[in-house]
Scaffold this active site. Structure first.
Site, mmCIF file in Angstrom:
data_model
loop_
_atom_site.group_PDB
_atom_site.id
_atom_site.type_symbol
_atom_site.label_atom_id
_atom_site.label_comp_id
_atom_site.label_asym_id
_atom_site.label_seq_id
_atom_site.Cartn_x
_atom_site.Cartn_y
_atom_site.Cartn_z
ATOM 1 N N CYS A 241 8.645 -5.972 -22.835
ATOM 2 C CA CYS A 241 8.335 -7.326 -23.284
ATOM 3 C C CYS A 241 9.056 -8.356 -22.426
ATOM 4 O O CYS A 241 8.473 -9.368 -22.018
ATOM 5 C CB CYS A 241 8.724 -7.483 -24.759
ATOM 6 S SG CYS A 241 8.253 -9.063 -25.488
ATOM 7 N N CYS A 242 10.326 -8.100 -22.118
ATOM 8 C CA CYS A 242 11.077 -9.019 -21.252
ATOM 9 C C CYS A 242 10.512 -9.038 -19.835
ATOM 10 O O CYS A 242 10.463 -10.088 -19.191
ATOM 11 C CB CYS A 242 12.549 -8.624 -21.220
ATOM 12 S SG CYS A 242 13.456 -9.023 -22.724
ATOM 13 N N CYS A 322 14.681 -15.216 -27.480
ATOM 14 C CA CYS A 322 13.454 -15.139 -28.272
ATOM 15 C C CYS A 322 13.788 -14.718 -29.704
ATOM 16 O O CYS A 322 14.719 -13.940 -29.936
ATOM 17 C CB CYS A 322 12.486 -14.143 -27.636
ATOM 18 S SG CYS A 322 11.920 -14.605 -25.989
ATOM 19 N N CYS A 325 14.429 -10.911 -30.929
ATOM 20 C CA CYS A 325 15.566 -10.149 -30.395
ATOM 21 C C CYS A 325 16.869 -10.929 -30.446
ATOM 22 O O CYS A 325 17.794 -10.659 -29.663
ATOM 23 C CB CYS A 325 15.275 -9.706 -28.969
ATOM 24 S SG CYS A 325 13.817 -8.650 -28.814
ATOM 25 N N CYS A 347 18.152 -9.222 -20.266
ATOM 26 C CA CYS A 347 16.701 -9.171 -20.418
ATOM 27 C C CYS A 347 16.024 -8.525 -19.216
ATOM 28 O O CYS A 347 14.883 -8.088 -19.301
ATOM 29 C CB CYS A 347 16.143 -10.580 -20.607
ATOM 30 S SG CYS A 347 16.392 -11.676 -19.190
#
Length: 367
Positions: A241-242, A322, A325, A347
């Site tokens: 996702c990062c 975000c 997280c 990240c």
């Protein structure tokens, strides 16, 4: 050969030579030049090969570019003779981008571009960039944020940007840049998963500090639809996702910049525990003006400048990213609330392991 074989090009200290220029005349003509273009009249005329080799042997370390109707299968020999780039011209038109037959070279007419694989010029440029960064790290060890930013701004002016998350400690760095280098581009990664409070805080700081050069970076829409259509990738693979929402969008935006200002501090711990004022990551320079400050000094500066705090800081969020997280933390100034329950500290933007993973996934130019 008469000197009419030599033509000065008044552009970025560039000199154009005919391939049949006499070596002595050529050496005199290129004195002080940063780039030398050697023009081949035909692909059969090999005198430009010899001229390039002679110029390299005589000590020329700038860019050597071959221009003319040369052939793709001559590129290997051109590079071996000391050229850094090749512009293939065709009778029907000017030089143009061309990637023929899957060959690992891009023949580029852009004078600022380099060949697809690392060239001798590119390797020398990176070596010089590294040497400068290491010298600055030694000179600025323990220096104040003002001294670090003012010194590096003079060196990297026009080629420097600031990365800001508009998080819990962001206002201090933004205020310093607004004061010392106000035209610096500010890069903000809008991942699509920020707290609404962060976006409102961003807008407030932009107005409060008079920031006029904000660049909002977003993930590629097609990649998001393909890899995270229901926005739950963070729950399945947080690192992916990062990569998708941070590392790759930033990588695509970094081409114009040699240096990037960060808000990292040694007291953050982990991989940040011994960061210098200036460091080289293999591609770019990272400038860390606040590396040596303590949490108490950061707090005192906030009060002295009367800077607004991130609204979530009052709720116990010491480091804010975000929303999926990020969690509150009991330790002020720490990053303990980031990626709670996951075995990670970064990240991917500053993590070499994650950066390599993102690169394999298609990212370009990481920091």
């Amino acid at each position: 050969m008469a000197r009419d074989a030599l033509a000065r090009v008044q552009q970025t200290q560039s000199v154009e030579l005919s391939g049949d220029a006499a070596p002595a005349d050529a050496r005199a003509a290129i004195e002080g030049a940063e780039r030398v273009v050697i023009r081949f009249p035909t692909f059969k005329d090999g005198r430009g090969f010899s001229l390039a080799a002679l110029l390299r042997r005589s000590g020329f370390e700038g860019e050597l570019r071959a221009v003319g109707p040369v052939l793709p299968d001559q590129v290997d020999d051109l590079l071996r003779m000391g050229f850094d780039a090749v512009d293939i011209e065709r009778p029907e038109g000017p030089a143009r981008n061309r990637n023929t037959g899957g060959a690992p070279y891009i023949y580029q007419p852009d004078p600022g571009a380099v060949t697809a694989r690392p060239t001798a010029l590119h390797i020398r440029a990176l070596a010089a960039r590294r040497a400068t960064a290491e010298a600055l790290a030694s000179e600025l060890d323990g220096a104040t944020p003002e001294t670090i930013l003012a010194t590096t701004a003079r060196i990297y002016s026009g080629r420097m940007a600031m990365l800001s998350s508009f998080g819990a400690e962001a206002a201090l760095g933004l205020a310093l840049v607004a004061e010392i280098a106000s035209d610096t581009p500010i890069l903000f990664l809008d991942t699509g998963l920020h707290f609404p409070q962060t976006l409102r805080y961003r807008d407030r700081l932009v107005e409060h500090l008079g920031l006029s050069n904000l660049h909002v970076l977003t993930p590629d829409e097609d990649e998001v639809r393909a890899q995270d259509p229901d926005e739950t990738l963070y729950d399945q693979d947080g690192q992916a996702c990062c990569d998708l929402r941070k590392v790759r969008p930033l990588g695509r935006a970094l081409d114009p910049f040699d240096a990037l200002i960060t808000g990292r501090k040694r007291y953050h711990g982990g991989q940040r525990g011994d960061i210098p004022a200036v460091e080289f990551d293999g591609e770019r320079v990272k400038i860390n003006p606040f590396a040596f400050l303590s949490p108490e000094e950061v707090s005192a500066r906030y009060k002295a400048l009367d800077l607004p705090r991130h609204p979530l800081a009052e709720d116990g969020y010491a480091s804010i990213g975000c929303w999926p997280c990020t969690a509150p933390s009991d330790a002020p100034g720490s990053r303990d609330g980031r990626w709670a329950g996951q075995d990670r500290e970064e990240c991917g933007i500053f993590d070499p392991v994650r950066a390599e993973r993102a690169k394999r996934a298609g990212a370009v130019r990481l920091i």
